[in-house]
Design an enzyme around this catalytic site. Structure first.
Site, short mmCIF file in Angstrom:
data_model
loop_
_atom_site.label_atom_id
_atom_site.label_comp_id
_atom_site.label_asym_id
_atom_site.label_seq_id
_atom_site.Cartn_x
_atom_site.Cartn_y
_atom_site.Cartn_z
N HIS A 52 0.80 -1.24 0.00
CA HIS A 52 -0.19 0.00 -0.04
C HIS A 52 0.81 1.24 -0.08
O HIS A 52 0.45 2.23 0.45
CB HIS A 52 -1.09 -0.18 1.02
CG HIS A 52 -1.62 -1.06 1.23
ND1 HIS A 52 -3.09 -1.06 0.69
CD2 HIS A 52 -1.97 -2.47 1.28
CE1 HIS A 52 -3.89 -2.23 0.72
NE2 HIS A 52 -2.87 -3.02 1.20
N HIS A 62 -7.75 -7.25 0.05
CA HIS A 62 -7.32 -6.29 1.22
C HIS A 62 -8.54 -6.26 2.08
O HIS A 62 -8.15 -6.18 3.34
CB HIS A 62 -7.06 -5.00 0.49
CG HIS A 62 -6.81 -4.07 1.66
ND1 HIS A 62 -5.89 -4.22 2.74
CD2 HIS A 62 -6.89 -2.75 1.92
CE1 HIS A 62 -5.76 -3.08 3.37
NE2 HIS A 62 -6.35 -2.12 2.98
N1 LIG Z 1 -6.77 1.20 4.66
C1 LIG Z 1 -5.47 1.46 3.95
C2 LIG Z 1 -4.22 0.79 4.28
C3 LIG Z 1 -4.48 0.03 5.47
O1 LIG Z 1 -5.62 -0.27 6.04
C4 LIG Z 1 -3.17 -0.44 6.19
C5 LIG Z 1 -1.84 -0.39 5.31
C6 LIG Z 1 -0.91 -0.87 5.76
C7 LIG Z 1 -0.50 -1.24 7.03
C8 LIG Z 1 -1.75 -1.35 7.93
C9 LIG Z 1 -3.01 -0.87 7.51
N2 LIG Z 1 -4.26 -0.91 8.19
C10 LIG Z 1 -3.97 -1.31 9.48
O2 LIG Z 1 -4.62 -1.11 10.19
C11 LIG Z 1 -5.82 1.11 2.43
O3 LIG Z 1 -6.91 1.03 2.13
O4 LIG Z 1 -4.95 1.15 1.77
ZN LIG Z 2 -8.06 1.03 0.71
ZN LIG Z 3 -4.53 0.61 0.14
#
Ligand SMILES: N[C@@H](CC(=O)c1ccccc1NC=O)C(=O)O
Ligand SMILES: [Zn+2]
Ligand SMILES: [Zn+2]
Length: 213
Positions: A52, A62
């Site tokens: 990400h 995801h």
């Molecule tokens: N919500 C973010 C990414 C995400 O949730 C995230 C990315 C890297 C590490 C941790 C993440 N979320 C953790 O709670 C997205 O949608 O890309």
């Molecule tokens: Zn996202």
């Molecule tokens: Zn993302």
């Protein structure tokens, strides 16, 4: 015969050590596995980065264990006509009332510009999310893809991922971390392909907009 060349805008972040990172994500590291020397004819690098990082496409995996990984998603949502919506006046979330629905009616791909200027070099924890109601309305209009210039459709501290869930309901695709500083609201062609990463819950993309002629 004269044929005009359409303009192309790069709407991707550069990937490097100053790319803003989601808290806790691994630092971007490019190492040299080989260097040009009298014994070696080439430079060869290896890259470590969270999926990400920077401008990326979330895969359905995801936000759902039943969702497809990056290698297994169809590419059609990532190429084609697109509307850039200027919602710079929004607050914590892009709400129905922040959007110009005349220009969004029937849009297949919609990219939201929330930033006056992209926060290069630092992480902005108060980025604007997108309200699930906005996603629902776009889905009713037939949208295939939603993009934003922020790191996520949901707030950083979200545990429920309501907006991602709304995207899942419509089997739409997501782009995050776009750079829309130089892009006026309007219609373009979007080209932003995820890498075919097996098991990948996201993939970096090189996203561009092409002028419609
Ligand atoms: N919500 C973010 C990414 C995400 O949730 C995230 C990315 C890297 C590490 C941790 C993440 N979320 C953790 O709670 C997205 O949608 O890309
Ligand atoms: Zn996202
Ligand atoms: Zn993302």
């Amino acid at each position: 015969m004269f044929r005009a060349t359409p303009r192309i805008w790069d709407i991707s972040q550069r990937i490097g050590t100053s790319t803003p990172l989601w808290p806790g994500e691994p630092p971007v590291r490019l190492s040299r596995r080989a260097e040009i020397s009298s014994d070696c004819p080439v430079n060869v690098g290896a890259l470590t980065l969270g999926l990400h990082t920077g401008t990326h496409a979330d895969a359905p995996l995801h936000y759902s264990n039943a969702g497809a990984a990056s290698a297994d998603t169809q590419l059609a949502p990532y190429i084609g006509p697109c509307v850039v919506a200027d919602v710079r006046g929004c607050h914590a979330r892009v709400e129905i009332g922040d959007c110009d629905w005349d220009t969004l009616a029937g849009a297949q791909r919609v990219l939201f510009r929330t930033y006056e200027r992209f926060p290069y070099g630092h992480w902005d924890e108060n980025f604007a999310a997108i309200a699930p109601e906005v996603v629902a309305r776009l889905r009713e209009g037939g949208a295939l893809l939603i993009g934003t210039d922020t790191p996520s459709l949901d707030p950083q501290n979200s545990k429920t991922m309501d907006t991602h869930k709304e995207v899942l309901r419509g089997d739409m695709r997501i782009l995050e971390g776009l750079v829309l500083d130089d892009i006026s609201a309007g219609e373009y062609e979007l080209i932003s392909l995820p890498l075919a990463i097996e098991g990948g819950d996201a993939s970096p993309v090189r996203a561009v907009l092409r002028e419609l002629l």
